[in-house]
Design a protein around this motif. Structure first.
Motif, PDB file in Angstrom:
ATOM      1  N   HIS A 149      17.386  24.187  58.974  1.00 49.80           N
ATOM      2  CA  HIS A 149      16.351  23.326  59.552  1.00 49.80           C
ATOM      3  C   HIS A 149      16.681  22.767  60.933  1.00 49.80           C
ATOM      4  CE1 HIS A 149      13.207  22.435  56.312  1.00 49.80           C
ATOM      5  NE2 HIS A 149      13.788  23.567  56.042  1.00 49.80           N
ATOM      6  N   ASP A 150      17.889  23.048  61.462  1.00 53.23           N
ATOM      7  CA  ASP A 150      18.245  22.581  62.814  1.00 53.23           C
ATOM      8  C   ASP A 150      17.867  21.112  63.019  1.00 53.23           C
ATOM      9  OD1 ASP A 150      19.112  25.181  63.594  1.00 53.23           O
ATOM     10  OD2 ASP A 150      17.012  25.741  63.858  1.00 53.23           O
ATOM     11  N   THR A 151      18.348  20.295  62.097  1.00 50.76           N
ATOM     12  CA  THR A 151      17.885  18.906  62.014  1.00 50.76           C
ATOM     13  C   THR A 151      18.429  18.000  63.118  1.00 50.76           C
ATOM     14  OG1 THR A 151      17.981  19.259  59.645  1.00 50.76           O
ATOM     15  CG2 THR A 151      17.684  16.984  60.385  1.00 50.76           C
ATOM     16  N   PHE A 152      17.598  17.096  63.605  1.00 50.66           N
ATOM     17  CA  PHE A 152      18.046  15.972  64.437  1.00 50.66           C
ATOM     18  C   PHE A 152      18.387  14.819  63.496  1.00 50.66           C
ATOM     19  CE2 PHE A 152      15.217  17.986  67.622  1.00 50.66           C
ATOM     20  CZ  PHE A 152      16.076  18.024  68.711  1.00 50.66           C
ATOM     21  N   PHE A 153      19.658  14.373  63.511  1.00 49.26           N
ATOM     22  CA  PHE A 153      20.057  13.257  62.648  1.00 49.26           C
ATOM     23  C   PHE A 153      19.993  11.946  63.417  1.00 49.26           C
ATOM     24  CE2 PHE A 153      22.006  17.050  60.948  1.00 49.26           C
ATOM     25  CZ  PHE A 153      21.738  16.941  59.591  1.00 49.26           C
ATOM     26  N   MET A 154      19.543  10.880  62.770  1.00 49.79           N
ATOM     27  CA  MET A 154      19.559   9.566  63.398  1.00 49.79           C
ATOM     28  C   MET A 154      20.987   9.039  63.343  1.00 49.79           C
ATOM     29  SD  MET A 154      16.441   9.376  64.225  1.00 49.79           S
ATOM     30  CE  MET A 154      16.320   7.712  64.853  1.00 49.79           C
ATOM     31  N   HIS A 155      21.425   8.463  64.451  1.00 47.43           N
ATOM     32  CA  HIS A 155      22.784   7.948  64.515  1.00 47.43           C
ATOM     33  C   HIS A 155      22.930   6.698  63.642  1.00 47.43           C
ATOM     34  CE1 HIS A 155      26.658   6.829  66.108  1.00 47.43           C
ATOM     35  NE2 HIS A 155      26.184   5.610  66.312  1.00 47.43           N
ATOM     36  N   ARG A 156      24.060   6.611  62.953  1.00 49.20           N
ATOM     37  CA  ARG A 156      24.350   5.388  62.199  1.00 49.20           C
ATOM     38  C   ARG A 156      25.713   4.876  62.605  1.00 49.20           C
ATOM     39  NH1 ARG A 156      23.986   5.655  56.004  1.00 49.20           N
ATOM     40  NH2 ARG A 156      25.042   7.622  56.455  1.00 49.20           N
ATOM     41  N   ALA A 157      25.778   3.612  62.980  1.00 51.88           N
ATOM     42  CA  ALA A 157      27.060   3.015  63.350  1.00 51.88           C
ATOM     43  C   ALA A 157      27.902   2.841  62.091  1.00 51.88           C
ATOM     44  CB  ALA A 157      26.833   1.671  64.021  1.00 51.88           C
ATOM     45  N   ALA A 158      29.231   2.766  62.281  1.00 61.19           N
ATOM     46  CA  ALA A 158      30.112   2.537  61.130  1.00 61.19           C
ATOM     47  C   ALA A 158      29.700   1.233  60.454  1.00 61.19           C
ATOM     48  CB  ALA A 158      31.556   2.447  61.610  1.00 61.19           C
ATOM     49  N   GLY A 159      29.626   1.254  59.131  1.00 59.17           N
ATOM     50  CA  GLY A 159      29.265   0.040  58.410  1.00 59.17           C
ATOM     51  C   GLY A 159      27.767  -0.112  58.178  1.00 59.17           C
ATOM     52  N   ASP A 160      26.971   0.730  58.822  1.00 61.65           N
ATOM     53  CA  ASP A 160      25.519   0.706  58.600  1.00 61.65           C
ATOM     54  C   ASP A 160      25.266   1.351  57.239  1.00 61.65           C
ATOM     55  OD1 ASP A 160      22.770   1.031  58.564  1.00 61.65           O
ATOM     56  OD2 ASP A 160      22.648   1.651  60.667  1.00 61.65           O
ATOM     57  N   ASP A 161      24.767   0.546  56.278  1.00 66.70           N
ATOM     58  CA  ASP A 161      24.628   1.125  54.930  1.00 66.70           C
ATOM     59  C   ASP A 161      23.188   1.521  54.609  1.00 66.70           C
ATOM     60  OD1 ASP A 161      23.642  -1.395  54.822  1.00 66.70           O
ATOM     61  OD2 ASP A 161      24.962  -2.124  53.203  1.00 66.70           O
ATOM     62  N   ARG A 162      22.340   1.599  55.637  1.00 66.25           N
ATOM     63  CA  ARG A 162      20.992   2.111  55.367  1.00 66.25           C
ATOM     64  C   ARG A 162      21.086   3.590  55.006  1.00 66.25           C
ATOM     65  NH1 ARG A 162      18.064   0.367  60.815  1.00 66.25           N
ATOM     66  NH2 ARG A 162      20.089   1.065  61.542  1.00 66.25           N
TER      67      ARG A 162
END
Ligand code: PHE
Length: 342
Positions: A149-162
């Motif tokens: 799917h050649d996905t674009f991933f949303m960035h998550r900072a360390a500790g972001d538990d969403r």
């Protein structure tokens, strides 16, 4: 005296100056009014001739004042007419008219066609949780389809538990959203933007898909075939279409089929419904039981079909546009060339 005031009247260049002359001659303390008052001190014969002369003078100045006033007003009006003159025979200034983008036009057209077939429009977010985009559609974390799917991933900072999010790679997550929001039975389409890391003449990292979903107690692939044929007849504006269902695989449908339409390419001209070529127009299948369960629908009671097609590709075919990327460059010359802008 007459000479003095008549000259003053004709020399007055404005209403204020004219009023000054009037006050000086005929005002309460004006020269002529004061002389009128002196009349009482004169003997009767003198008074008669002098009074008559004074009255005549008064009338004369009065008439001259009125005439001058009219003349000044006329001059002022003339000047205004001259300065505010408008040539109503001049051609109008051209106005740039906005117009609907070809992809939006096709999207509206598709929605109208499917509305006639009883489909409502459903929506979902473009930033989607990877549960909706993948897991709920029977694509578990290690499934090879995730790589395709050649996905674009949303960035998550360390500790972001969403939960992890992606730019949705297809409109199929809206299937599951519609199931959870509406419950069975369902008949919806979901047009919208999708994203994949891909860029060439026929791929853009942002493009548009239209998802279709019908769920009811005894839906079969025959219903799917009929709906798609009706849709193609309406969209390509031909009486007869021939579709070919080619066995395929999607994790979220079983069985799955890619659908081709009979066409011909004579001299670069596409004709639908005739010829010896087949052109792929969409992916489809019967909704996988796992997907129904993700949507809270009991697969023992309900079945459904789903399909997904590329809107931009359909627009390219319909309008004979060779390069997909041009759709998103907002080049007015290009839009005008294809008649999409004035
Ligand atoms: N989501 C699939 C794709 O993006 C298309 C599809 C939709 C296939 C629905 C089957 C059913 O390629």
């Amino acid at each position: 005296l007459r000479g003095k005031y008549i000259t003053a009247v004709s020399a007055a260049e404005g209403e204020a100056a004219l009023e000054e002359v009037r006050l000086a001659a005929l005002g309460k303390k004006g020269e002529i009014s004061l002389m009128m008052r002196e009349l009482g001190k004169m003997d009767p014969t003198e008074r008669q001739s002098f009074g008559a002369a004074l009255n005549r003078l008064k009338d004369e100045i009065d008439t001259a004042l009125k005439a001058r006033k009219t003349a000044l007003a006329d001059a002022a009006l003339d000047a205004r007419l001259k300065s505010e003159w408008l040539d109503v025979t001049l051609p109008g200034r051209p106005r740039a008219l906005g117009s609907i983008h070809p992809v939006s036009q096709v999207m509206e057209e598709l929605s109208a066609i499917f509305a006639d077939l009883g489909f409502a429009v459903a929506e979902g977010p473009q930033v989607e949780s990877d549960w909706y985009n993948f897991d709920a559609l029977n694509i578990p974390p290690e499934h090879p389809a995730r790589q395709e799917h050649d996905t674009f991933f949303m960035h998550r900072a360390a500790g972001d538990d969403r939960p992890p999010h992606v730019l949705r790679t297809h409109t199929s997550p809206v299937q599951v959203r519609a199931m959870l929001e509406r419950g069975a039975p369902i008949r919806v389409i979901a047009p919208g933007r999708v994203y994949r890391m891909d860029m060439d003449q026929t791929h853009s990292p942002m493009f548009h898909q239209l998802e279709g979903l019908a769920i009811d107690r005894d839906i079969t692939m025959a219903n799917l075939k009929w709906v798609l044929e009706e849709f193609c007849r309406a969209f390509f504006e031909v009486d007869k279409v021939e579709l070919r269902f080619r066995a395929s695989h999607f994790p979220f449908t079983e069985p799955s089929a890619e659908v081709d339409i009979r066409c011909s390419w004579a001299g670069g001209q596409l004709r639908i419904g005739e010829g010896d070529s087949w052109m792929e127009i969409l992916g489809s299948g019967m909704v996988h039981p796992h997907v129904l369960r993700s949507g809270g629908i009991d697969p023992d009671e309900w079945q459904g079909f789903a399909f997904g097609m590329g809107i931009d590709r359909l627009a390219m075919l319909k309008y004979g546009i060779p390069d997909l990327r041009a759709f998103f460059e907002s080049d007015l010359r290009w839009l005008r060339h294809y008649g999409f802008a004035a």
